[in-house]
Design a protein around this motif. Structure first.
Motif, PDB file in Angstrom:
ATOM      1  N   SER A  57       0.972  -1.236   0.040  1.00 52.99           N
ATOM      2  CA  SER A  57      -0.068  -0.013  -0.226  1.00 52.99           C
ATOM      3  C   SER A  57       0.797   1.222  -0.096  1.00 52.99           C
ATOM      4  N   ASP A  99       4.451   2.259  -8.218  1.00 51.36           N
ATOM      5  CA  ASP A  99       4.056   1.249  -9.312  1.00 51.36           C
ATOM      6  C   ASP A  99       5.422   0.321  -9.559  1.00 51.36           C
ATOM      7  N   ASN A 105      -0.487   7.460  -1.527  1.00 49.62           N
ATOM      8  CA  ASN A 105      -1.342   6.438  -1.941  1.00 49.62           C
ATOM      9  C   ASN A 105      -2.623   6.375  -1.408  1.00 49.62           C
ATOM     10  N   TYR A 106      -2.562   6.591  -0.343  1.00 45.86           N
ATOM     11  CA  TYR A 106      -4.129   6.453   0.584  1.00 45.86           C
ATOM     12  C   TYR A 106      -5.065   7.542   0.123  1.00 45.86           C
ATOM     13  N   GLU A 123      -5.017   9.306  -2.337  1.00 44.60           N
ATOM     14  CA  GLU A 123      -5.110   9.164  -3.783  1.00 44.60           C
ATOM     15  C   GLU A 123      -6.463   8.071  -4.126  1.00 44.60           C
ATOM     16  N   ALA A 124      -5.933   6.960  -3.458  1.00 44.80           N
ATOM     17  CA  ALA A 124      -7.050   5.907  -3.805  1.00 44.80           C
ATOM     18  C   ALA A 124      -8.316   6.068  -2.886  1.00 44.80           C
ATOM     19  N   SER A 184     -10.764   8.453  -4.928  1.00 43.79           N
ATOM     20  CA  SER A 184     -11.074   7.962  -6.193  1.00 43.79           C
ATOM     21  C   SER A 184     -12.702   7.359  -6.071  1.00 43.79           C
ATOM     22  N   PHE A 210     -13.893  -0.080  -5.897  1.00 40.46           N
ATOM     23  CA  PHE A 210     -12.451  -0.037  -5.981  1.00 40.46           C
ATOM     24  C   PHE A 210     -11.837  -0.855  -6.770  1.00 40.46           C
ATOM     25  N   PHE A 213      -9.730  -0.208 -10.226  1.00 46.00           N
ATOM     26  CA  PHE A 213      -8.369  -0.282 -10.304  1.00 46.00           C
ATOM     27  C   PHE A 213      -7.951  -1.377 -11.014  1.00 46.00           C
ATOM     28  N   MET A 264      -3.172  -1.372 -10.488  1.00 45.38           N
ATOM     29  CA  MET A 264      -2.841  -0.321  -9.363  1.00 45.38           C
ATOM     30  C   MET A 264      -3.018  -1.061  -7.895  1.00 45.38           C
ATOM     31  N   TYR A 311      -2.899   1.061  -4.860  1.00 45.89           N
ATOM     32  CA  TYR A 311      -4.135   1.649  -4.483  1.00 45.89           C
ATOM     33  C   TYR A 311      -5.269   0.650  -4.125  1.00 45.89           C
TER      34      TYR A 311
END
Lengths: 318, 298
Positions: free
Chosen positions: B53, B57, B76-77, B79-80, B83, B252, B256, B261, B264
């Protein structure tokens, strides 16, 4: 364990209730009081248990797609399930595999881990927490985590295997390994069983272990002939609840393998859900539900019957 | 015991004990090595989730894998989770989870009290019926329940997930609470009865304060069940604005798409797991105590 003992004592008491005797006012008062306290359950039992079971039995004898009213067709659904539906046969095989291999595997691992945790050691709460944690992980999250762990290219296991130059393990994407891979996840999440076994192990009388030691029993013999027998009530409890739960296995299979590859993880609940809510064959799905119910009843009876031979109740004599 | 002591004090036993320390230390060390290895295996999938997490990438695709991401991508948190309406999913879950916890605590306490602390004719028969409902698979009730809730206009509401808990339908909770109530000495209730206390008064003033560990277990189990429940929301809810976390996480996933991803996806998974684990740490002691008492010493 409590479960078995309690049913036994209840049986004795039941016999002492004499239906023909006239009830005293005090008895009637206590009856009303008792009924008042359990009244939420009586309503819930009627509305959310008894009625649905009866309705489900009726639907299982009908063709019902929700849009049109249910049409009575007798045992046709059952006949079709057992004679024409090949997927159903696969589904039963898959589910029995899952229960017969998965439940004992989880039980054995949980018991061994609990036995290890029962020894004197530093950081015991830490170890206990680590072994317990997986059971807290919601199935939806567990599915995603294991999908990534099992990933053929970059998952943690195959990534190492690749770096050693060995052939990758296809886990959930292979017909042979899909079921064992799901069982592995089940074995990982044994927290509740571990806690129950740990409590049972702490109840093994010290005096009994000492006596066995004096008699020259080595640790393995003591484990086999003292520890395990004392814990059989807990083992029975974990086995029963595990079996009943496993027959209803849904979320992980639904999310992780969707029944595939090639129907190798199409379990009872998945196929039933598909029939009910994707194909809208409510009658057909109800027939499956009843077959599941009867299979669970049969396994429960089988385990209970056999338990007389292998479950040891310390408090039996009282 | 005496016999054991006399054997232990025999000279032969003494010498063998004296030779032992080294062997014992080695055994002990081996034991700890084994425990640590087992702990790492069991924690592995969660550590792998946590580690991924925070990765970039390219770090996801290194062979062999790295466990300690560098750089450490905390972003990442947000951003994920931004979404998709992660906050809404959480709020939705809490809305029905708290209702279900309240329902289970209230109804199962009353029912268990009726089964454990009052003597009344027919009680044991009712209790056996109650227990035997544990064998009934949800699948048998699922279709009629769905149709009933549909006719009541309860689909796309949380009522199907809350109302049954208020009617003590979960026999496992009743069983656990009953076992716990049985361990409380009956003299306490008898004394209160002599003082003219009603049964409800006894339950509230005497039993409940003593039953906190058992109530914590029921509360946590029901909360975990609600947080975890997938098939219920799947059947009863089909409007994304009502989705709880269990269904939300799948949103999610479709977004993703696999392979692309993972950080994410693992951030969203961690966010799903974290509240349950944090809650567990708060009630851990009571929980373990409660499971041990209720589960086995009835």
């Amino acid at each position: 364990m409590a479960g078995g003992c309690m049913i036994k004592t209840a049986g004795h008491r039941m016999r002492t209730i004499n239906m023909s005797q006239r009830w005293t006012p005090a008895q009637i008062r206590s009856l009303l009081k008792g009924l008042a306290f359990i009244s939420p359950w009586i309503v819930g039992f009627g509305g959310f248990v008894l009625y649905p079971i009866a309705a489900s039995a009726y639907f299982s004898l009908t063709r019902y797609d929700v849009l049109r009213p249910a049409r009575f067709i007798g045992l046709e659904n059952y006949v079709e399930l057992f004679t024409k539906d090949e997927t159903f046969r696969t589904v039963i095989g898959n589910t029995v595999y899952l229960v017969v291999i998965g439940v004992p595997a989880g039980l054995v691992v949980a018991f061994l881990l609990a036995s290890l945790l029962n020894r004197e050691m530093q950081f015991r709460p830490l170890f206990r927490t680590i072994f317990f944690l997986p059971v807290l992980v919601p199935a939806v999250a567990s599915a995603e985590v294991w999908r990534w762990v099992y990933n053929t290219n970059y998952g943690v296991i195959n990534s190492f295997i690749k770096s050693w130059g060995l052939a990758v393990i296809p886990f959930i994407s292979s017909v042979e390994l899909a079921k064992p891979s799901l069982i592995l996840i089940h074995v990982w999440a044994q927290g509740t069983a571990i806690i129950i076994f740990l409590a049972a192990l702490q109840d093994v009388p010290r005096s009994l272990m000492d006596a066995a030691e004096v008699d020259g029993a080595n640790p393995l013999q003591r484990f086999w002939h003292v520890t395990i027998p004392i814990c059989t009530p807990a083992i029975l409890f974990v086995m029963l609840t595990g079996m009943i739960g496993m027959f209803q296995y849904f979320t992980l299979g639904w999310l992780l393998t969707q029944g595939g590859p090639n129907e190798s993880t199409e379990f009872f609940s998945l196929y039933l859900y598909r029939n009910a809510f994707q194909f809208f064959k409510m009658g057909y799905a109800s027939a499956q539900a009843w077959i599941l119910f009867i299979i669970i009843l049969a396994f429960t009876l089988l385990i209970f019957r056999s338990s007389a031979r292998w479950v040891y109740y310390a408090g039996e004599s009282n | 015991m005496q016999q054991a002591e006399s054997i232990a004090s025999r000279p032969i036993q003494h010498t063998s004990l004296k030779q032992r320390p080294l062997l014992k230390i080695a055994q002990r060390a081996l034991f700890y090595v084994m425990m640590v290895v087992l702990a790492l295996i069991f924690a592995g999938p969660l550590l792998w989730m946590l580690s991924t997490s925070f990765k970039t990438d390219p770090q996801v695709y290194t062979v062999p894998p790295t466990w300690f991401p560098n750089p450490f991508r905390l972003v990442n948190y947000p951003e994920a989770l931004s979404s998709r309406p992660f906050g809404v999913y959480t709020y939705n879950t809490l809305r029905y989870a708290l209702g279900a916890v309240a329902g289970a605590l209230i109804s199962n306490t009353l029912v268990a009290y009726g089964f454990a602390r009052i003597r009344w004719p027919g009680r044991d028969i009712f209790f056996i019926i109650c227990l035997s409902t544990m064998m009934i698979p949800f699948q048998v009730r699922m279709i009629p329940l769905y149709l009933t809730f549909k006719n009541l206009g309860w689909l796309n509401t949380y009522l199907p997930l809350i109302v049954p808990t208020f009617l003590g339908v979960n026999a496992y909770y009743t069983f656990l609470l009953r076992q716990f109530f049985l361990t409380i000495p009956s003299e306490l209730s008898d004394a209160a009865r002599v003082d003219g206390c009603t049964e409800l008064g006894i339950l509230i003033r005497i039993i409940l304060p003593l039953a906190k560990p058992a109530l914590a277990v029921i509360g946590l189990l029901q909360f975990m069940f609600a947080w975890d429940n997938y098939i219920g929301p799947l059947i009863y809810l089909n409007n994304e604005s009502l989705y709880p976390i269990a269904l939300g996480l799948q949103q999610f996933r479709t977004m993703f798409q696999e392979e692309l991803m993972w950080p994410y996806m693992m951030a969203a998974s961690t966010a799903t797991v974290a509240p349950v684990i944090i809650l567990y740490f708060f009630v851990q002691r009571t929980f373990v105590e409660g499971i041990s008492i209720t589960g086995l010493k009835g």
